[in-house]
Design an enzyme around this catalytic site. Structure first.
Site, PDB file in Angstrom:
ATOM      1  CD  GLN A   2      13.039 -14.929  11.920  1.00 33.18           C
ATOM      2  OE1 GLN A   2      12.603 -15.047  13.027  1.00 33.18           O
ATOM      3  NE2 GLN A   2      12.944 -16.022  10.850  1.00 33.18           N
TER       4      GLN A   2
ATOM      5  CB  CYS B 191      17.016 -21.266   3.488  1.00 28.52           C
ATOM      6  SG  CYS B 191      15.767 -20.503   4.268  1.00 28.52           S
TER       7      CYS B 191
HETATM    8  C1  LIG Z   1      11.073 -18.037   7.119  1.00 27.80           C
HETATM    9  C2  LIG Z   1      11.216 -16.716   6.666  1.00 27.80           C
HETATM   10  C3  LIG Z   1      10.759 -16.256   5.321  1.00 27.80           C
HETATM   11  C4  LIG Z   1      10.064 -17.511   4.731  1.00 27.80           C
HETATM   12  O1  LIG Z   1       8.668 -17.789   5.087  1.00 27.80           O
HETATM   13  P1  LIG Z   1       8.003 -19.033   4.792  1.00 27.80           P
HETATM   14  O2  LIG Z   1       6.693 -18.771   5.314  1.00 27.80           O
HETATM   15  O3  LIG Z   1       8.663 -20.244   5.381  1.00 27.80           O
HETATM   16  O4  LIG Z   1       7.885 -19.028   3.185  1.00 27.80           O
HETATM   17  C5  LIG Z   1      10.983 -15.245   4.736  1.00 27.80           C
HETATM   18  N1  LIG Z   1      11.642 -14.105   5.177  1.00 27.80           N
HETATM   19  C6  LIG Z   1      12.396 -14.410   6.473  1.00 27.80           C
HETATM   20  C7  LIG Z   1      12.912 -13.234   7.200  1.00 27.80           C
HETATM   21  C8  LIG Z   1      12.121 -15.737   7.322  1.00 27.80           C
HETATM   22  O5  LIG Z   1      12.592 -15.890   8.429  1.00 27.80           O
END
Ligand SMILES: *Cc1c(COP(=O)(O)O)cnc(C)c1O
Length: 393
Positions: free
Chosen positions: A180, A326
């Site tokens: 993020q 999720c």
């Molecule tokens: C979206 C997210 C992930 C997962 O990343 P993907 O590329 O969707 O597998 C992991 N950690 C955080 C903090 C996220 O926001």
């Protein structure tokens, strides 16, 4: 339906037109395998190298410390599982926090089932980790500390530099899930004492299914995908050339526009926050006022069920979230909100709005007007609210 108002940029973002344009030649034109010898493949190889340089520069790393993966989840899995294995002879204790993304939490739980011990640190009411708690949790058998750079639900930015210094002083590896934060706020692996860092393309206007793991030179880490010799023998598989090119372009744009984007988003975010808190009764802001991602607002509304709020917003073309993508679909309240001390029943009434540089003031005004009506309507149907009003009349 009227126009679409997309306020869920922490879940994913649109691919920027410049990013798509940069990717397109690598599907039908320069489709050579970058590992091949012939000159036809040199375009793809050069493009992968270029993206790697852009990304390395963005976090103060060296080219050979960037490993392309299929996204943030893979990078997180790799960082934890493969260091756990490589350092098992030193110890089997890992420190992380209660507010990590499930890509970290579920990996940590898997490690617990496989003979590792994990400490899940508490956070304060703003969602911040206290560096002193990190230090106190370190034991002689601690091999890894994993603390996210910024939280995906409440936008809280963690004290990476302080934690990195502690990790270094105790010779423990420090990993951060920066999915993020990368491209949104400045990150520097040397300045912050970071040994491993995960990031993802689709959270920064790049394509889905591409990410990287930064691994500091000298860190012992087992390879994750066995096969060919790609990524210096550590992550096999033919390079996702269009994805890598897209991630490189998205990084270039995010870094070049970071300051301007952050200023724009922060102003719009604070406008949204102040209007919601002033105009909607029984509303609170979740997360930190000071240490907050520029694009994140997360509210709690008493006497409201988050899912109903999202459905009614959707009927007006507004995409928002009640936690992370999720966890939606499950009835469990957000582990992040519980960790910052929000009681179960209130954790269900949360709303996450994550804006982008494309979000306009008009869209925010429209959203607030809708939200006000929706909340009045939902409360009018709530027996809990009725009780509350009676008691306080
Ligand atoms: C979206 C997210 C992930 C997962 O990343 P993907 O590329 O969707 O597998 C992991 N950690 C955080 C903090 C996220 O926001």
């Amino acid at each position: 339906m009227e126009q679409l108002i997309y306020l869920d940029n922490a879940a994913t973002t649109a691919v920027a037109p410049e990013v798509l344009e940069a990717m397109l030649p690598f599907f039908c034109e320069h489709y050579g395998n970058p590992s091949a010898i012939y000159s036809f493949a040199s375009e793809s190889k050069a493009a992968v190298d270029k993206a790697r340089t852009v990304i390395a520069n963005a976090i103060g790393a060296k080219n050979e410390e960037i490993y392309f993966t299929a996204g943030g989840s893979e990078s997180d899995n790799w960082a934890l599982k493969a260091t756990a294995e490589a350092y098992a002879s030193k110890g089997k204790h890992i420190i992380t926090t209660k507010i990590e993304h499930h890509a970290i939490l579920h990996t940590a739980q898997w490690l617990e089932q496989n003979g590792y011990e994990v400490t899940y640190l508490d956070v304060d009411a703003d969602g911040r980790v206290n560096p002193a708690d990190v230090e106190a949790a370190i034991r002689p058998d601690t091999i890894l500390i994993s603390v996210m750079a910024a939280n995906n639900e409440i936008g809280t930015i963690e004290p990476l530099k302080e934690i990195g210094a502690i990790a270094k002083a105790h010779s423990v590896l420090f990993h951060t899930d920066a999915v993020q934060a990368f491209g949104h706020i400045p990150l520097d692996v040397d300045e912050m004492g970071i040994d491993m860092l995960s990031a993802s393309g689709h959270k920064i206007n790049g394509p889905k299914g591409i990410g990287f793991l930064y691994i500091r030179r000298g860190v012992k880490i087992r390879n994750f995908v066995h096969g060919g010799a790609q990524e210096r023998n550590r992550r096999a598989g033919t390079h996702n050339v269009p994805g890598i090119v897209g991630m490189g372009k998205a990084t270039e744009l995010a870094i070049a526009n970071m300051k301007e984007t952050a200023e724009y988003e922060t102003q719009l975010r604070d406008y949204l926050i102040s209007r919601v808190l002033e105009e909607i009764p029984h509303a609170v802001l979740h997360g930190s006022k000071e240490y907050r991602l520029p694009n994140n607002a997360n509210f709690g509304f008493r006497f409201i069920e988050g899912e109903s709020m999202l459905i009614l917003l959707d009927q007006n073309g507004i995409c928002a979230s009640s936690g992370s993508a999720c966890t939606s679909g499950s009835l469990d309240p957000s582990h992040v909100l519980l960790a910052i001390g929000i009681p179960h029943e209130r954790a269900h009434g949360s709303l996450r709005i994550t804006i982008s540089r494309e979000t306009t003031r008009e869209q925010i005004d429209f959203t607030i007007e809708n939200l006000k009506k929706i909340i009045v309507r939902l409360r009018s149907m709530s027996p809990l609210y009725e009780d509350y009003v009676k008691k306080n009349a």
